[in-house]
Design a protein around this motif. Structure first.
Motif, mmCIF file in Angstrom:
data_model
loop_
_atom_site.group_PDB
_atom_site.id
_atom_site.type_symbol
_atom_site.label_atom_id
_atom_site.label_comp_id
_atom_site.label_asym_id
_atom_site.label_seq_id
_atom_site.Cartn_x
_atom_site.Cartn_y
_atom_site.Cartn_z
ATOM 1 N N CYS A 40 0.833 -1.205 0.000
ATOM 2 C CA CYS A 40 0.000 0.000 0.000
ATOM 3 C C CYS A 40 0.869 1.257 0.000
ATOM 4 C CB CYS A 40 -0.930 -0.015 1.204
ATOM 5 S SG CYS A 40 -2.221 1.243 1.158
ATOM 6 N N GLU A 56 -7.129 2.129 -1.915
ATOM 7 C CA GLU A 56 -8.087 2.440 -0.852
ATOM 8 C C GLU A 56 -8.583 1.168 -0.162
ATOM 9 O OE1 GLU A 56 -10.003 4.558 1.883
ATOM 10 O OE2 GLU A 56 -8.564 5.324 0.443
ATOM 11 N N GLU A 57 -8.835 0.124 -0.934
ATOM 12 C CA GLU A 57 -9.270 -1.151 -0.357
ATOM 13 C C GLU A 57 -8.203 -1.683 0.612
ATOM 14 O OE1 GLU A 57 -10.829 -5.452 -1.969
ATOM 15 O OE2 GLU A 57 -9.106 -4.567 -3.009
ATOM 16 N N ARG A 59 -5.770 0.105 2.121
ATOM 17 C CA ARG A 59 -5.648 1.023 3.259
ATOM 18 C C ARG A 59 -6.763 0.771 4.272
ATOM 19 N NH1 ARG A 59 -5.995 5.795 0.704
ATOM 20 N NH2 ARG A 59 -3.767 5.816 0.253
ATOM 21 N N GLU A 60 -7.979 0.586 3.807
ATOM 22 C CA GLU A 60 -9.106 0.319 4.704
ATOM 23 C C GLU A 60 -8.923 -1.015 5.429
ATOM 24 O OE1 GLU A 60 -11.607 2.300 5.737
ATOM 25 O OE2 GLU A 60 -10.460 3.805 4.629
ATOM 26 N N TRP A 61 -8.429 -2.015 4.718
ATOM 27 C CA TRP A 61 -8.170 -3.308 5.355
ATOM 28 C C TRP A 61 -7.135 -3.139 6.458
ATOM 29 C CZ3 TRP A 61 -4.059 -6.478 6.294
ATOM 30 C CH2 TRP A 61 -4.353 -7.787 6.699
ATOM 31 N N LYS A 63 -6.448 -0.493 8.226
ATOM 32 C CA LYS A 63 -7.043 0.223 9.359
ATOM 33 C C LYS A 63 -7.982 -0.679 10.158
ATOM 34 C CE LYS A 63 -6.782 4.800 7.249
ATOM 35 N NZ LYS A 63 -7.568 5.903 6.673
ATOM 36 N N GLU A 64 -8.775 -1.469 9.453
ATOM 37 C CA GLU A 64 -9.740 -2.355 10.121
ATOM 38 C C GLU A 64 -9.063 -3.465 10.914
ATOM 39 O OE1 GLU A 64 -13.065 -3.924 7.851
ATOM 40 O OE2 GLU A 64 -12.890 -2.227 6.477
#
Length: 79
Positions: A40, A56-57, A59-61, A63-64
Motif C-alpha cells: 500500500c 483504498e481497499e 488502506r481500509e483493510w 485500518k480495520e
C-alpha cells in the motif's frame, strides 16, 4: 470482521498477489499485515502499480485489522 475473515479478504486482494506474501509459510497475521502495508505504501507513492480503488481497499483493510496485530498496533498509516 474476525481474523479469519480478514485473512480470507486479504488473500483475495490484488495487493496481496503482488506482495511478498510473507505469511504463506508461517501463516503469521503480522507478516500478512506488514506485506500489505508495504504494498500500500509503495503503491501510494506510485512505485508499484495499483489503481486508486485497490489502494483504498488495502488502506481500509489495514485500518480495520491493525488492532488484530501484535507488533503493529502503534504503526502510523500515514499514506
Amino acid at each position: 470482521m474476525t481474523k479469519e475473515e480478514a485473512i480470507i479478504k486479504a488473500h483475495q486482494m490484488y495487493a496481496y498477489e503482488i506482495s511478498e506474501q510473507a505469511d504463506s509459510e508461517n501463516h503469521d497475521f503480522d507478516a500478512l499485515w506488514q506485506s500489505l502495508y508495504d504494498v500500500c505504501q509503495l503503491a501510494t507513492y506510485q512505485i508499484l502499480d495499483l489503481d486508486d480503488d485497490e489502494i483504498e481497499e488495502t488502506r481500509e483493510w489495514l485500518k480495520e485489522t491493525q488492532s488484530m496485530t501484535k507488533d503493529y498496533q502503534e504503526t502510523e498509516i500515514y499514506f
